[in-house]
Write a protein that holds these residues in place. Structure first.
Motif, PDB file in Angstrom:
ATOM      1  N   ASN A  76       2.151  -5.062 -14.207  1.00 52.28           N
ATOM      2  CA  ASN A  76       2.750  -3.916 -13.520  1.00 52.28           C
ATOM      3  C   ASN A  76       1.761  -3.258 -12.563  1.00 52.28           C
ATOM      4  OD1 ASN A  76       5.183  -4.248 -14.806  1.00 52.28           O
ATOM      5  ND2 ASN A  76       4.987  -2.480 -16.157  1.00 52.28           N
ATOM      6  N   ALA A  77       0.499  -3.133 -12.992  1.00 53.56           N
ATOM      7  CA  ALA A  77      -0.505  -2.475 -12.159  1.00 53.56           C
ATOM      8  C   ALA A  77      -0.735  -3.248 -10.862  1.00 53.56           C
ATOM      9  CB  ALA A  77      -1.815  -2.324 -12.929  1.00 53.56           C
ATOM     10  N   LEU A  78      -0.799  -4.565 -10.956  1.00 55.01           N
ATOM     11  CA  LEU A  78      -0.985  -5.373  -9.746  1.00 55.01           C
ATOM     12  C   LEU A  78       0.192  -5.194  -8.792  1.00 55.01           C
ATOM     13  CD1 LEU A  78      -2.417  -7.482  -8.051  1.00 55.01           C
ATOM     14  CD2 LEU A  78      -1.330  -9.266  -9.452  1.00 55.01           C
ATOM     15  N   THR A  79       1.405  -5.187  -9.335  1.00 53.13           N
ATOM     16  CA  THR A  79       2.587  -5.006  -8.495  1.00 53.13           C
ATOM     17  C   THR A  79       2.582  -3.635  -7.828  1.00 53.13           C
ATOM     18  OG1 THR A  79       3.853  -6.461  -9.964  1.00 53.13           O
ATOM     19  CG2 THR A  79       5.110  -5.089  -8.458  1.00 53.13           C
ATOM     20  N   VAL A  91      -0.281   6.068   2.693  1.00 50.38           N
ATOM     21  CA  VAL A  91      -1.432   5.738   1.842  1.00 50.38           C
ATOM     22  C   VAL A  91      -2.589   5.231   2.706  1.00 50.38           C
ATOM     23  CG1 VAL A  91      -2.283   4.211   0.010  1.00 50.38           C
ATOM     24  CG2 VAL A  91       0.023   5.205  -0.152  1.00 50.38           C
ATOM     25  N   SER A  92      -3.756   5.859   2.542  1.00 47.32           N
ATOM     26  CA  SER A  92      -4.932   5.489   3.340  1.00 47.32           C
ATOM     27  C   SER A  92      -5.617   4.245   2.799  1.00 47.32           C
ATOM     28  CB  SER A  92      -5.937   6.644   3.380  1.00 47.32           C
ATOM     29  OG  SER A  92      -5.374   7.786   3.977  1.00 47.32           O
ATOM     30  N   TRP A  93      -5.774   4.186   1.474  1.00 46.10           N
ATOM     31  CA  TRP A  93      -6.431   3.035   0.857  1.00 46.10           C
ATOM     32  C   TRP A  93      -6.006   2.919  -0.599  1.00 46.10           C
ATOM     33  CZ3 TRP A  93      -9.035   4.956  -3.228  1.00 46.10           C
ATOM     34  CH2 TRP A  93      -9.616   6.215  -3.141  1.00 46.10           C
ATOM     35  N   VAL A  94      -6.217   1.727  -1.147  1.00 39.98           N
ATOM     36  CA  VAL A  94      -5.858   1.441  -2.538  1.00 39.98           C
ATOM     37  C   VAL A  94      -7.022   0.732  -3.200  1.00 39.98           C
ATOM     38  CG1 VAL A  94      -4.222   0.299  -4.094  1.00 39.98           C
ATOM     39  CG2 VAL A  94      -3.436   1.163  -1.875  1.00 39.98           C
ATOM     40  N   ARG A  95      -7.359   1.138  -4.413  1.00 37.21           N
ATOM     41  CA  ARG A  95      -8.395   0.459  -5.192  1.00 37.21           C
ATOM     42  C   ARG A  95      -7.782  -0.102  -6.471  1.00 37.21           C
ATOM     43  NH1 ARG A  95     -13.686   1.386  -5.085  1.00 37.21           N
ATOM     44  NH2 ARG A  95     -13.643  -0.532  -6.293  1.00 37.21           N
ATOM     45  N   PHE A  96      -7.866  -1.400  -6.605  1.00 37.26           N
ATOM     46  CA  PHE A  96      -7.454  -2.089  -7.830  1.00 37.26           C
ATOM     47  C   PHE A  96      -8.190  -3.412  -7.841  1.00 37.26           C
ATOM     48  CE2 PHE A  96      -4.584  -5.050 -10.120  1.00 37.26           C
ATOM     49  CZ  PHE A  96      -4.636  -4.439 -11.361  1.00 37.26           C
ATOM     50  N   PRO A  97      -8.932  -3.722  -8.903  1.00 40.15           N
ATOM     51  CA  PRO A  97      -9.766  -4.939  -8.893  1.00 40.15           C
ATOM     52  C   PRO A  97      -8.988  -6.238  -8.792  1.00 40.15           C
ATOM     53  CG  PRO A  97      -9.735  -3.932 -11.076  1.00 40.15           C
ATOM     54  CD  PRO A  97      -9.094  -2.952 -10.136  1.00 40.15           C
ATOM     55  N   GLY A  98      -7.678  -6.181  -8.974  1.00 41.02           N
ATOM     56  CA  GLY A  98      -6.878  -7.395  -8.851  1.00 41.02           C
ATOM     57  C   GLY A  98      -6.495  -7.731  -7.422  1.00 41.02           C
ATOM     58  N   LEU A  99      -6.772  -6.816  -6.486  1.00 36.86           N
ATOM     59  CA  LEU A  99      -6.498  -7.086  -5.076  1.00 36.86           C
ATOM     60  C   LEU A  99      -7.632  -7.920  -4.482  1.00 36.86           C
ATOM     61  CD1 LEU A  99      -5.271  -3.546  -3.938  1.00 36.86           C
ATOM     62  CD2 LEU A  99      -3.852  -5.580  -4.352  1.00 36.86           C
TER      63      LEU A  99
END
Length: 204
Positions: A76-79, A91-99
């Motif tokens: 779910n978090a990746l989606t 949205v300016s930026w997104v941080r998620f280690p799966g990206l």
């Protein structure tokens, strides 16, 4: 080596057990398990640290189903992260280690088997005011400060947990005005995305 002198609880006499020195006086066969023996007969006796059968059963349900739940959290978090990347209008930026373009992507592949975890952080355009507006318009996601719940959670630190700091102090600690932290839960992903989408829509 519990008799090495680094652990006084195991080398000094225990008055509650007739002066026994747990790291020294035990027979050779029991010396390797001196720590757990003392843990079971001293703190357990003094504190009554014995969980009830019902609580034990519920605790085990959580442990035994954790792998299943973590699969859903990470999926779910990746989606959610991919969805937020597409919302560059707000949205300016997104941080998620799966990206793949995240700075921690390689470490995520190495240490987390590419799963990424459940936390997604992004910056909403418009600063703390828009961050607060986004939070206020959420309906499914809960506005709380903790993480790791089965339910999806969201918070804008600049207007809540770090609100007593100046903006300069916030930035020094890594908190930008429009930063939103999501702890993505295990609800149906369509419901999570719909709630985030309508809350972002209120910030346009």
């Amino acid at each position: 080596d519990w008799a090495g002198g680094k652990h006084p609880l195991f080398t000094e006499p225990d008055s509650s057990y007739g002066g026994l020195k747990w790291g020294i006086d035990l027979p050779d066969a029991l010396s390797p398990i001196a720590y757990i023996l003392r843990m079971r007969v001293v703190p357990l006796r003094n504190l009554g640290a014995a969980i009830s059968p019902d609580n034990s059963w519920m605790f085990l349900q959580g442990i035994e189903t954790l792998p299943l739940r973590m699969e859903r959290h990470c999926e779910n978090a990746l989606t959610v992260a991919e969805f937020l990347v597409e919302r560059s209008d707000v949205v300016s930026w997104v941080r998620f280690p799966g990206l793949p373009d995240d700075t921690q992507y390689e470490k995520n592949q190495k240490y987390l088997k590419g799963k990424g975890g459940s936390l997604v952080v992004f910056e909403i355009k418009g600063g703390a005011e828009m961050g607060k507006m986004f939070i206020d318009n959420l309906k499914l996601l809960r506005h709380v400060a903790n993480v790791g719940d089965a339910k999806s959670l969201a918070i804008n630190p600049a207007s809540t947990t770090h609100s007593q700091m100046s903006e300069e102090e916030q930035r020094r600690s890594g908190i930008t005005p429009g930063l939103v932290r999501l702890s993505v839960g295990i609800e149906t992903i369509d419901d999570i995305l719909a709630d985030i989408d309508q809350a972002l829509g209120a910030c346009v």
